[in-house]
Scaffold this motif. Structure first.
Motif, PDB file in Angstrom:
ATOM      1  N   TYR A  54       0.798  -1.153  -0.018  1.00 27.20           N
ATOM      2  CA  TYR A  54      -0.028   0.127  -0.166  1.00 27.20           C
ATOM      3  C   TYR A  54       0.842   1.331  -0.109  1.00 27.20           C
ATOM      4  CZ  TYR A  54      -3.647  -3.245   1.127  1.00 27.20           C
ATOM      5  OH  TYR A  54      -4.823  -4.251   1.004  1.00 27.20           O
ATOM      6  N   ALA A  55       1.958   1.242   0.485  1.00 21.54           N
ATOM      7  CA  ALA A  55       2.839   2.648   0.520  1.00 21.54           C
ATOM      8  C   ALA A  55       4.150   2.405  -0.159  1.00 21.54           C
ATOM      9  CB  ALA A  55       3.246   2.834   2.196  1.00 21.54           C
ATOM     10  N   ASP A  56       4.482   1.395  -0.870  1.00 22.14           N
ATOM     11  CA  ASP A  56       5.725   0.879  -1.325  1.00 22.14           C
ATOM     12  C   ASP A  56       7.012   0.922  -0.655  1.00 22.14           C
ATOM     13  OD1 ASP A  56       7.026   0.784  -4.011  1.00 22.14           O
ATOM     14  OD2 ASP A  56       7.830   2.774  -3.580  1.00 22.14           O
ATOM     15  N   HIS A  57       7.113   1.526   0.567  1.00 18.39           N
ATOM     16  CA  HIS A  57       8.207   1.704   1.415  1.00 18.39           C
ATOM     17  C   HIS A  57       7.862   2.496   2.771  1.00 18.39           C
ATOM     18  CE1 HIS A  57       8.687   5.421  -0.634  1.00 18.39           C
ATOM     19  NE2 HIS A  57       9.223   6.102   0.655  1.00 18.39           N
ATOM     20  N   VAL A  75       6.650  -3.813  18.109  1.00 15.74           N
ATOM     21  CA  VAL A  75       6.986  -3.583  16.829  1.00 15.74           C
ATOM     22  C   VAL A  75       6.118  -2.288  16.165  1.00 15.74           C
ATOM     23  CG1 VAL A  75       6.642  -4.535  14.376  1.00 15.74           C
ATOM     24  CG2 VAL A  75       7.140  -6.093  16.510  1.00 15.74           C
ATOM     25  N   VAL A  76       6.838  -1.339  15.754  1.00 19.39           N
ATOM     26  CA  VAL A  76       6.232  -0.170  15.130  1.00 19.39           C
ATOM     27  C   VAL A  76       6.565  -0.359  13.483  1.00 19.39           C
ATOM     28  CG1 VAL A  76       6.124   2.258  14.837  1.00 19.39           C
ATOM     29  CG2 VAL A  76       6.521   1.352  17.141  1.00 19.39           C
ATOM     30  N   ALA A  77       5.416  -0.268  12.806  1.00 18.75           N
ATOM     31  CA  ALA A  77       5.342  -0.165  11.175  1.00 18.75           C
ATOM     32  C   ALA A  77       4.809   1.226  11.013  1.00 18.75           C
ATOM     33  CB  ALA A  77       4.487  -1.478  10.754  1.00 18.75           C
ATOM     34  N   TRP A  78       5.486   1.718  10.092  1.00 20.93           N
ATOM     35  CA  TRP A  78       5.209   3.198   9.774  1.00 20.93           C
ATOM     36  C   TRP A  78       5.489   3.569   8.418  1.00 20.93           C
ATOM     37  CZ3 TRP A  78       8.223   6.928   7.473  1.00 20.93           C
ATOM     38  CH2 TRP A  78       9.721   6.856   7.810  1.00 20.93           C
ATOM     39  N   ASP A  79       4.805   4.300   7.492  1.00 21.46           N
ATOM     40  CA  ASP A  79       4.848   4.473   6.159  1.00 21.46           C
ATOM     41  C   ASP A  79       4.333   6.060   5.938  1.00 21.46           C
ATOM     42  OD1 ASP A  79       2.077   4.652   5.031  1.00 21.46           O
ATOM     43  OD2 ASP A  79       2.184   2.466   6.137  1.00 21.46           O
ATOM     44  N   HIS A  80       4.714   6.536   5.109  1.00 22.67           N
ATOM     45  CA  HIS A  80       4.162   7.850   4.273  1.00 22.67           C
ATOM     46  C   HIS A  80       3.275   7.587   3.067  1.00 22.67           C
ATOM     47  CE1 HIS A  80       6.199  10.081   7.220  1.00 22.67           C
ATOM     48  NE2 HIS A  80       7.320   9.686   7.058  1.00 22.67           N
ATOM     49  N   GLY A  81       2.418   6.476   3.249  1.00 12.22           N
ATOM     50  CA  GLY A  81       1.754   5.915   2.125  1.00 12.22           C
ATOM     51  C   GLY A  81       0.373   6.968   2.203  1.00 12.22           C
ATOM     52  N   PRO A  82      -0.583   6.149   1.545  1.00 12.96           N
ATOM     53  CA  PRO A  82      -2.145   6.925   1.293  1.00 12.96           C
ATOM     54  C   PRO A  82      -2.542   6.940   2.326  1.00 12.96           C
ATOM     55  CG  PRO A  82      -2.069   4.694   0.350  1.00 12.96           C
ATOM     56  CD  PRO A  82      -0.628   5.024   0.603  1.00 12.96           C
TER      57      PRO A  82
END
Length: 133
Positions: A54-57, A75-82
């Motif tokens: 969904y966010a590519d990276h 665990v922290v999963a973060w992205d600057h996706g949509p």
């Protein structure tokens, strides 16, 4: 592996695999065994796959944590996706905007002891989960 924190940039299938392997090692380093290690690794696999899909990276951050005498892994999963348009809908079994079974985020919540999600459309998402030994 006895590091208090490890950050893994997720942008390829290889980095996804690295995040799963690192999770297994860190979970074992806090004393988790067998099923607990598998549960945390499965949750990270799902979170990292969501980043790619969904966010590519984005990034997976692994931390050894303690609360009183208990040890665990965060665990922290973060992205600057949509971002996620409707967190409520995303947390329902079988809801998918990506043509999948729609068990990802609800499944992660069931696998872990603590689950928190923040997301803003157009800005990205941050999911924090914890598993205690």
């Amino acid at each position: 592996m006895n590091l208090p924190e490890l950050r893994i940039w997720v942008s390829t299938e290889a980095s996804l695999a690295r995040s799963i392997m690192a999770t297994r090692k860190m979970a074992q380093s806090v004393g988790m065994q067998g099923t607990q290690v598998a549960l945390v690794a499965t949750a990270v696999s799902e979170l990292a796959r969501n980043i790619l899909k969904y966010a590519d990276h984005g990034e997976i951050i692994l931390r050894q944590i303690t609360r009183g005498t208990k040890q665990g892994i965060e665990v922290v999963a973060w992205d600057h996706g949509p971002g996620i348009e409707s967190i409520e809908a995303a947390m329902q079994d079988h809801h998918s905007t990506g043509g999948t079974l729609g068990l990802g985020l609800p499944g992660v919540k069931r696998l872990m002891d603590e689950f928190a999600i923040q997301s803003n459309v157009g800005e990205g998402s941050r999911i924090t989960v914890r598993k205690w030994k």
